[in-house]
Design an enzyme around this catalytic site. Structure first.
Site, short mmCIF file in Angstrom:
data_model
loop_
_atom_site.label_atom_id
_atom_site.label_comp_id
_atom_site.label_asym_id
_atom_site.label_seq_id
_atom_site.Cartn_x
_atom_site.Cartn_y
_atom_site.Cartn_z
N TYR A 48 0.83 -1.21 0.00
CA TYR A 48 0.00 0.00 0.00
C TYR A 48 0.87 1.26 0.00
O TYR A 48 0.37 2.35 -0.24
CB TYR A 48 -0.91 0.04 1.23
CG TYR A 48 -1.92 -1.07 1.33
CD1 TYR A 48 -2.16 -1.94 0.27
CD2 TYR A 48 -2.64 -1.25 2.51
CE1 TYR A 48 -3.09 -2.97 0.40
CE2 TYR A 48 -3.58 -2.26 2.63
CZ TYR A 48 -3.80 -3.13 1.58
OH TYR A 48 -4.72 -4.13 1.71
N HIS A 106 0.56 -11.58 2.61
CA HIS A 106 -0.55 -10.98 1.87
C HIS A 106 -1.29 -12.00 1.01
O HIS A 106 -2.52 -11.98 0.96
CB HIS A 106 -0.01 -9.83 1.00
CG HIS A 106 -1.00 -8.75 0.77
ND1 HIS A 106 -0.65 -7.44 0.54
CD2 HIS A 106 -2.35 -8.76 0.73
CE1 HIS A 106 -1.73 -6.70 0.38
NE2 HIS A 106 -2.78 -7.48 0.49
#
Length: 276
Positions: A48, A106
């Protein structure tokens, strides 16, 4: 707020805050607004590119550090053990904090097949005190079972795509049986029309709240921790307040029944999807 969700040694608030669009000074302002609304579980990721924003927001919040649960995630391109190790360290350095509370892999990236190496790096980082708790995101039962079989350590969290059109009933049950907290990414469906569904709209009218609030209340009622995101202070407040809405067993079942075979938001089946 309703009681926190607790499995094993990890206790989480019923609703978290997604930070994927929080960057720079505007992101810090948005996060401080979220803190005022009551959010303490923060979801970020190396990919991010905002771990610095999240860390600075926490450091400047004027709120005790131990009230926050700061989460980040390891990207797929850094699964090799040595790379995973320095990436976790970089995540921590970016935040400027003395530890990260929850760190996840992730995606499993099964074709690359290095997620066990990544998990070993997370275990090591936890033992070194860099992170407090370790978990995964988008893992299937076979991935989780392999981690436990090869390392003896089970994830405390699995964050997965979950919303009324993709309710993941078997995954939620699997996690519950094993003491794994289920977190939901894109809990409101990310613009796919979930909140405009007539069933959800009818239930929302009956409770005199918005459809989004009903969907978040449905997550909480199922023992799932949703991670909605919003830059609007009013929406932030309403989202977290959804934890207080009490749905009937029938209402929960009606929403769950909206699940579709093609309910995923995109072509992201963890059995084959690769994230880097």
């Amino acid at each position: 707020m309703t009681a926190s969700l607790s499995f094993s040694e990890l206790s989480l608030p019923p609703i978290g805050f997604g930070t994927g669009r929080a960057h720079g000074l505007a992101g810090i302002e948005s996060l401080h607004s979220a803190f005022e609304a009551g959010y303490r579980l923060l979801d970020s990721a190396f990919n991010y590119e905002n771990e610095g924003t999240v860390g600075r927001a926490v450091r400047t919040a004027g709120i005790p550090r131990d009230e926050f649960i700061v989460t980040s995630k390891l990207p797929g391109r850094r699964h090799a053990r040595a790379e995973a190790t320095f990436t976790i360290e970089e995540s921590l350095f970016r935040t400027g904090l003395d530890h990260i509370d929850l760190y996840l892999i992730h995606w499993p990236n099964p074709r690359v097949d290095k997620y066990v190496e990544a998990w070993e790096a997370l275990i090591d980082a936890r033992e070194r005190g860099l992170i407090r708790h370790i978990g995964v995101s988008n893992f299937l039962p076979e991935h989780i079972e392999r981690l436990e079989a090869e390392t003896g350590v089970r994830p405390v969290v699995n964050q997965i795509e979950l919303h009324p059109w993709f309710p993941q009933e078997s995954a939620v049950a699997y996690h519950r049986e094993r003491g794994i907290v289920t977190e939901a990414w894109s809990p409101l469906g990310r613009g796919n029309g979930v909140t405009a569904d007539p069933v959800i709209e009818r239930i929302a009218t009956g409770h005199d709240v918005s459809p989004a609030e009903i969907v978040l209340a449905w997550h909480v009622a199922r023992g799932v921790v949703p991670i909605p995101r919003s830059a609007s202070p009013e929406r932030q407040r309403l989202n977290i307040a959804a934890a207080h809405i009490e749905l009937s067993t029938e209402e929960i079942a009606l929403i769950t029944a909206l699940g579709r075979p093609d309910g995923r938001l995109g072509d992201q089946d963890p059995a084959v999807y690769e994230e880097f």
